[in-house]
Write a protein that holds these residues in place. Structure first.
Motif, PDB file in Angstrom:
ATOM      1  N   VAL A  61       0.804  -1.232   0.000  1.00  0.00           N
ATOM      2  CA  VAL A  61       0.000   0.000   0.000  1.00  0.00           C
ATOM      3  C   VAL A  61       0.830   1.272   0.000  1.00  0.00           C
ATOM      4  O   VAL A  61       0.280   2.360  -0.189  1.00  0.00           O
ATOM      5  CB  VAL A  61      -1.014   0.024   1.177  1.00  0.00           C
ATOM      6  N   GLY A  62       2.116   1.154   0.219  1.00  0.00           N
ATOM      7  CA  GLY A  62       2.964   2.347   0.224  1.00  0.00           C
ATOM      8  C   GLY A  62       2.992   3.005   1.591  1.00  0.00           C
ATOM      9  O   GLY A  62       2.602   2.427   2.602  1.00  0.00           O
ATOM     10  N   ASP A  63       3.442   4.241   1.609  1.00  0.00           N
ATOM     11  CA  ASP A  63       3.620   4.973   2.859  1.00  0.00           C
ATOM     12  C   ASP A  63       2.328   5.679   3.268  1.00  0.00           C
ATOM     13  O   ASP A  63       1.813   6.523   2.543  1.00  0.00           O
ATOM     14  CB  ASP A  63       4.740   6.000   2.698  1.00  0.00           C
ATOM     15  N   TRP A  64       1.828   5.321   4.436  1.00  0.00           N
ATOM     16  CA  TRP A  64       0.631   5.949   5.005  1.00  0.00           C
ATOM     17  C   TRP A  64       0.941   6.476   6.404  1.00  0.00           C
ATOM     18  O   TRP A  64       0.099   6.453   7.286  1.00  0.00           O
ATOM     19  CB  TRP A  64      -0.529   4.956   5.038  1.00  0.00           C
ATOM     20  N   GLU A  65       2.169   6.898   6.596  1.00  0.00           N
ATOM     21  CA  GLU A  65       2.612   7.506   7.845  1.00  0.00           C
ATOM     22  C   GLU A  65       2.256   6.666   9.081  1.00  0.00           C
ATOM     23  O   GLU A  65       1.671   7.152  10.045  1.00  0.00           O
ATOM     24  CB  GLU A  65       2.070   8.922   7.962  1.00  0.00           C
ATOM     25  N   GLY A  66       2.599   5.395   9.012  1.00  0.00           N
ATOM     26  CA  GLY A  66       2.379   4.496  10.135  1.00  0.00           C
ATOM     27  C   GLY A  66       1.032   3.799  10.131  1.00  0.00           C
ATOM     28  O   GLY A  66       0.765   2.958  10.981  1.00  0.00           O
ATOM     29  N   GLU A  67       0.181   4.113   9.184  1.00  0.00           N
ATOM     30  CA  GLU A  67      -1.162   3.523   9.120  1.00  0.00           C
ATOM     31  C   GLU A  67      -1.275   2.454   8.038  1.00  0.00           C
ATOM     32  O   GLU A  67      -2.379   2.086   7.637  1.00  0.00           O
ATOM     33  CB  GLU A  67      -2.195   4.624   8.862  1.00  0.00           C
ATOM     34  N   GLU A  68      -0.158   1.935   7.565  1.00  0.00           N
ATOM     35  CA  GLU A  68      -0.159   0.972   6.469  1.00  0.00           C
ATOM     36  C   GLU A  68      -0.973  -0.282   6.787  1.00  0.00           C
ATOM     37  O   GLU A  68      -1.696  -0.792   5.926  1.00  0.00           O
ATOM     38  CB  GLU A  68       1.277   0.571   6.101  1.00  0.00           C
ATOM     39  N   GLU A  69      -0.891  -0.764   8.016  1.00  0.00           N
ATOM     40  CA  GLU A  69      -1.643  -1.970   8.385  1.00  0.00           C
ATOM     41  C   GLU A  69      -3.143  -1.711   8.332  1.00  0.00           C
ATOM     42  O   GLU A  69      -3.909  -2.531   7.823  1.00  0.00           O
ATOM     43  CB  GLU A  69      -1.235  -2.448   9.779  1.00  0.00           C
ATOM     44  N   VAL A  70      -3.574  -0.563   8.823  1.00  0.00           N
ATOM     45  CA  VAL A  70      -4.996  -0.195   8.794  1.00  0.00           C
ATOM     46  C   VAL A  70      -5.475  -0.082   7.351  1.00  0.00           C
ATOM     47  O   VAL A  70      -6.540  -0.591   6.993  1.00  0.00           O
ATOM     48  CB  VAL A  70      -5.243   1.136   9.548  1.00  0.00           C
ATOM     49  N   VAL A  71      -4.670   0.574   6.516  1.00  0.00           N
ATOM     50  CA  VAL A  71      -5.036   0.750   5.109  1.00  0.00           C
ATOM     51  C   VAL A  71      -5.161  -0.606   4.421  1.00  0.00           C
ATOM     52  O   VAL A  71      -6.145  -0.866   3.717  1.00  0.00           O
ATOM     53  CB  VAL A  71      -4.023   1.663   4.378  1.00  0.00           C
ATOM     54  N   ALA A  72      -4.188  -1.481   4.611  1.00  0.00           N
ATOM     55  CA  ALA A  72      -4.227  -2.809   3.978  1.00  0.00           C
ATOM     56  C   ALA A  72      -5.441  -3.598   4.459  1.00  0.00           C
ATOM     57  O   ALA A  72      -6.139  -4.227   3.640  1.00  0.00           O
ATOM     58  CB  ALA A  72      -2.938  -3.568   4.268  1.00  0.00           C
ATOM     59  N   GLU A  73      -5.727  -3.564   5.752  1.00  0.00           N
ATOM     60  CA  GLU A  73      -6.875  -4.301   6.284  1.00  0.00           C
ATOM     61  C   GLU A  73      -8.188  -3.770   5.726  1.00  0.00           C
ATOM     62  O   GLU A  73      -9.057  -4.547   5.314  1.00  0.00           O
ATOM     63  CB  GLU A  73      -6.891  -4.233   7.809  1.00  0.00           C
ATOM     64  N   ARG A  74      -8.346  -2.459   5.722  1.00  0.00           N
ATOM     65  CA  ARG A  74      -9.580  -1.865   5.208  1.00  0.00           C
ATOM     66  C   ARG A  74      -9.748  -2.152   3.722  1.00  0.00           C
ATOM     67  O   ARG A  74     -10.830  -2.502   3.266  1.00  0.00           O
ATOM     68  CB  ARG A  74      -9.609  -0.362   5.455  1.00  0.00           C
ATOM     69  N   LEU A  75      -8.676  -2.000   2.984  1.00  0.00           N
ATOM     70  CA  LEU A  75      -8.719  -2.257   1.554  1.00  0.00           C
ATOM     71  C   LEU A  75      -9.086  -3.714   1.282  1.00  0.00           C
ATOM     72  O   LEU A  75      -9.935  -4.007   0.433  1.00  0.00           O
ATOM     73  CB  LEU A  75      -7.359  -1.909   0.944  1.00  0.00           C
ATOM     74  N   ASN A  76      -8.489  -4.623   2.006  1.00  0.00           N
ATOM     75  CA  ASN A  76      -8.799  -6.044   1.832  1.00  0.00           C
ATOM     76  C   ASN A  76     -10.236  -6.357   2.204  1.00  0.00           C
ATOM     77  O   ASN A  76     -10.898  -7.158   1.529  1.00  0.00           O
ATOM     78  CB  ASN A  76      -7.816  -6.905   2.618  1.00  0.00           C
ATOM     79  N   ASP A  77     -10.748  -5.726   3.247  1.00  0.00           N
ATOM     80  CA  ASP A  77     -12.155  -5.913   3.612  1.00  0.00           C
ATOM     81  C   ASP A  77     -13.066  -5.425   2.491  1.00  0.00           C
ATOM     82  O   ASP A  77     -14.059  -6.075   2.155  1.00  0.00           O
ATOM     83  CB  ASP A  77     -12.489  -5.168   4.908  1.00  0.00           C
ATOM     84  N   LEU A  78     -12.731  -4.294   1.902  1.00  0.00           N
ATOM     85  CA  LEU A  78     -13.528  -3.748   0.801  1.00  0.00           C
ATOM     86  C   LEU A  78     -13.467  -4.656  -0.424  1.00  0.00           C
ATOM     87  O   LEU A  78     -14.482  -4.867  -1.108  1.00  0.00           O
ATOM     88  CB  LEU A  78     -13.065  -2.337   0.441  1.00  0.00           C
ATOM     89  N   ILE A  79     -12.294  -5.212  -0.692  1.00  0.00           N
ATOM     90  CA  ILE A  79     -12.156  -6.138  -1.823  1.00  0.00           C
ATOM     91  C   ILE A  79     -13.002  -7.377  -1.597  1.00  0.00           C
ATOM     92  O   ILE A  79     -13.688  -7.848  -2.517  1.00  0.00           O
ATOM     93  CB  ILE A  79     -10.667  -6.488  -2.050  1.00  0.00           C
ATOM     94  N   HIS A  80     -13.003  -7.916  -0.379  1.00  0.00           N
ATOM     95  CA  HIS A  80     -13.848  -9.077  -0.078  1.00  0.00           C
ATOM     96  C   HIS A  80     -15.331  -8.738  -0.268  1.00  0.00           C
ATOM     97  O   HIS A  80     -16.094  -9.548  -0.810  1.00  0.00           O
ATOM     98  CB  HIS A  80     -13.604  -9.582   1.345  1.00  0.00           C
ATOM     99  N   MET A  81     -15.729  -7.562   0.178  1.00  0.00           N
ATOM    100  CA  MET A  81     -17.127  -7.153   0.017  1.00  0.00           C
ATOM    101  C   MET A  81     -17.494  -7.031  -1.459  1.00  0.00           C
ATOM    102  O   MET A  81     -18.563  -7.486  -1.881  1.00  0.00           O
ATOM    103  CB  MET A  81     -17.376  -5.814   0.716  1.00  0.00           C
ATOM    104  N   ALA A  82     -16.612  -6.420  -2.227  1.00  0.00           N
ATOM    105  CA  ALA A  82     -16.858  -6.269  -3.664  1.00  0.00           C
ATOM    106  C   ALA A  82     -16.950  -7.635  -4.327  1.00  0.00           C
ATOM    107  O   ALA A  82     -17.837  -7.881  -5.154  1.00  0.00           O
ATOM    108  CB  ALA A  82     -15.742  -5.437  -4.300  1.00  0.00           C
ATOM    109  N   TRP A  83     -16.057  -8.529  -3.949  1.00  0.00           N
ATOM    110  CA  TRP A  83     -16.022  -9.877  -4.525  1.00  0.00           C
ATOM    111  C   TRP A  83     -17.364 -10.581  -4.327  1.00  0.00           C
ATOM    112  O   TRP A  83     -17.883 -11.229  -5.232  1.00  0.00           O
ATOM    113  CB  TRP A  83     -14.891 -10.677  -3.890  1.00  0.00           C
ATOM    114  N   GLU A  84     -17.916 -10.444  -3.141  1.00  0.00           N
ATOM    115  CA  GLU A  84     -19.196 -11.090  -2.834  1.00  0.00           C
ATOM    116  C   GLU A  84     -20.337 -10.528  -3.678  1.00  0.00           C
ATOM    117  O   GLU A  84     -21.314 -11.224  -3.946  1.00  0.00           O
ATOM    118  CB  GLU A  84     -19.516 -10.954  -1.349  1.00  0.00           C
ATOM    119  N   ARG A  85     -20.245  -9.281  -4.095  1.00  0.00           N
ATOM    120  CA  ARG A  85     -21.298  -8.637  -4.885  1.00  0.00           C
ATOM    121  C   ARG A  85     -21.225  -9.002  -6.368  1.00  0.00           C
ATOM    122  O   ARG A  85     -22.178  -8.794  -7.098  1.00  0.00           O
ATOM    123  CB  ARG A  85     -21.225  -7.119  -4.750  1.00  0.00           C
ATOM    124  N   LEU A  86     -20.075  -9.508  -6.799  1.00  0.00           N
ATOM    125  CA  LEU A  86     -19.902  -9.817  -8.218  1.00  0.00           C
ATOM    126  C   LEU A  86     -20.626 -11.107  -8.593  1.00  0.00           C
ATOM    127  O   LEU A  86     -20.509 -12.110  -7.884  1.00  0.00           O
ATOM    128  CB  LEU A  86     -18.411  -9.956  -8.551  1.00  0.00           C
TER     129      LEU A  86
END
Length: 92
Positions: free
Chosen positions: A17-42
């Motif tokens: 995810v790149g540099d998120w000023e220490g929030e990289e883990e939060v960004v990756a987790e949220r992004l992955n949750d959103l991807i899972h949600m999108a996947w279920e809708r397809l």
């Protein structure tokens, strides 16, 4: 054809995810949750190219957007629902 693809191939690790000023883990987790949600809708019969475009589009839209760490998760889920639904409408 969704059964030819695997959602795991689209998920992000912290270093992806790149540099998120220490929030990289939060960004990756949220992004992955959103991807899972999108996947279920397809739909299962959606072609692989469209699935690829829609799932990869999530990161394209949100990359560098502070909403990933500042918005309520419910707002992000509403956005991803709208994004997937409107993307599917365009494809059909």
């Amino acid at each position: 054809m969704k059964d030819l693809l695997n959602v795991q191939d689209y998920l992000f690790a912290i270093h992806d995810v790149g540099d998120w000023e220490g929030e990289e883990e939060v960004v990756a987790e949220r992004l992955n949750d959103l991807i899972h949600m999108a996947w279920e809708r397809l739909p299962d019969d959606l072609d692989c190219e469209s699935i690829d475009e829609i799932i990869n589009g999530i990161w394209e839209h949100l990359r560098g957007d502070l909403a990933l760490i500042e918005a309520d998760f419910e707002e992000l889920t509403d956005w991803v629902t709208h994004y997937v639904d409107s993307s599917l409408d365009e494809k059909m």
